[in-house]
Design an enzyme around this catalytic site. Structure first.
Site, PDB file in Angstrom:
ATOM      1  N   GLY A  16       0.681  -1.269   0.086  1.00 60.25           N
ATOM      2  CA  GLY A  16       0.055  -0.138  -0.115  1.00 60.25           C
ATOM      3  C   GLY A  16       0.773   1.165  -0.044  1.00 60.25           C
ATOM      4  CG  ASN A 109      -2.028  -0.065 -13.475  1.00 59.30           C
ATOM      5  OD1 ASN A 109      -1.593  -0.283 -12.417  1.00 59.30           O
ATOM      6  ND2 ASN A 109      -1.125  -0.742 -14.227  1.00 59.30           N
ATOM      7  CG  HIS A 111       4.013  -0.768 -15.137  1.00 61.86           C
ATOM      8  ND1 HIS A 111       3.748  -1.917 -14.682  1.00 61.86           N
ATOM      9  CD2 HIS A 111       5.339  -0.919 -16.131  1.00 61.86           C
ATOM     10  CE1 HIS A 111       4.777  -2.776 -15.166  1.00 61.86           C
ATOM     11  NE2 HIS A 111       5.453  -2.126 -16.030  1.00 61.86           N
ATOM     12  CG  ASP A 152       1.351  -3.456 -16.527  1.00 62.69           C
ATOM     13  OD1 ASP A 152       0.840  -3.082 -15.379  1.00 62.69           O
ATOM     14  OD2 ASP A 152       2.149  -4.398 -16.269  1.00 62.69           O
ATOM     15  CD  GLU A 179      13.236   9.759  -4.584  1.00 63.01           C
ATOM     16  OE1 GLU A 179      13.764  10.729  -5.425  1.00 63.01           O
ATOM     17  OE2 GLU A 179      14.172   9.247  -3.901  1.00 63.01           O
ATOM     18  CD  GLU A 181       5.751   3.863  -9.044  1.00 55.52           C
ATOM     19  OE1 GLU A 181       4.592   3.578  -8.306  1.00 55.52           O
ATOM     20  OE2 GLU A 181       6.792   2.828  -9.122  1.00 55.52           O
TER      21      GLU A 181
END
Ligand code: GRF
Length: 218
Positions: A16, A109, A111, A152, A179, A181
């Protein structure tokens, strides 16, 4: 005019970390959203504790309990639809979620690579970064995209890039990518909340802040 606050559902399978980041950015005031519900496809993962600690309703839906992706996905949808969810976020969710009509173009999403490279079934966690280093690529990064019914895959919203250094290990590269993300996902969610993402065939156009929504499809 105040910014719209959107409701989020978060799907996860692990620590998480992405959920934690989203909650922190919401708390800081930089993301006008509220996490309404969390679903994990695995029991006893730390992400569920993160949700509980934040007093967010959370559920486990195990793929093993369902014969097919369709049934599993329906069970996930069943858990999230009682809440006011505008956007579903995959946050380290390792199962395939077959998107119901209700949430079409409303599932994102993130990735940890520049898709379509190093993406798809089997490319998760350290496997992604190992493959990126092994390929000899000079850059990697992260991708936020609208999800479709493949792993993806789906229209790309944003990508952020970091060099792959000769000395990089999968762990050191993963750290830099994460970082990125932490910036990319909240930014993309805010663009969605501000209705600045326009789908044009398989591409995403980012509308200027104060411009009317364009109706052209060129
Ligand atoms: C993130 O790196 C994200 O890119 C990917 O899953 C990771 C978060 O999952 N989709 P976790 O919290 O480490 O399980």
């Amino acid at each position: 005019m105040g910014r719209k606050t959107i409701g989020l559902a978060v799907l996860l399978s692990g620590t998480g970390r992405t959920l934690t980041n989203i909650l922190e950015v919401i708390e800081s005031g930089d993301l006008t959203a509220e996490v309404k519900v969390v679903v994990s496809d695995r029991p006893d993962v730390y992400g569920l504790k993160v949700a509980s600690d934040a007093e967010i309703p959370n559920f486990v839906v195990k793929p093993k309990d369902y014969g097919f992706t369709e049934e599993f996905s329906k069970a996930v949808t069943y858990k999230i639809e009682p809440y006011a969810v505008d956007l579903v976020l995959m946050a380290g969710f390792l199962s395939l979620y077959k998107i119901p009509r209700k949430y079409e173009h409303r599932v994102m999403n993130i990735h940890p690579a520049l898709i379509p490279s190093f993406a798809g079934k089997g490319f998760y966690g350290h496997h992604v970064h190992e493959a990126a280093i092994k390929s000899g690529c000079k850059v990697s990064g992260c991708t936020v995209h609208f999800a479709n019914n493949l792993y993806d895959s789906g229209p790309i919203i944003s990508q952020k890039v970091t060099p792959i250094l000769f000395e990089d290990t999968p762990d050191s590269l993963a750290e830099r990518v994460f970082e990125l993300e932490c910036q990319a996902y909240p930014e993309a969610i805010q663009l969605f909340a501000d209705e600045r993402l326009q789908l044009v065939k398989n591409r995403v156009k980012i509308l200027d802040r104060d411009k009317e929504r364009s109706t052209s499809v060129d």
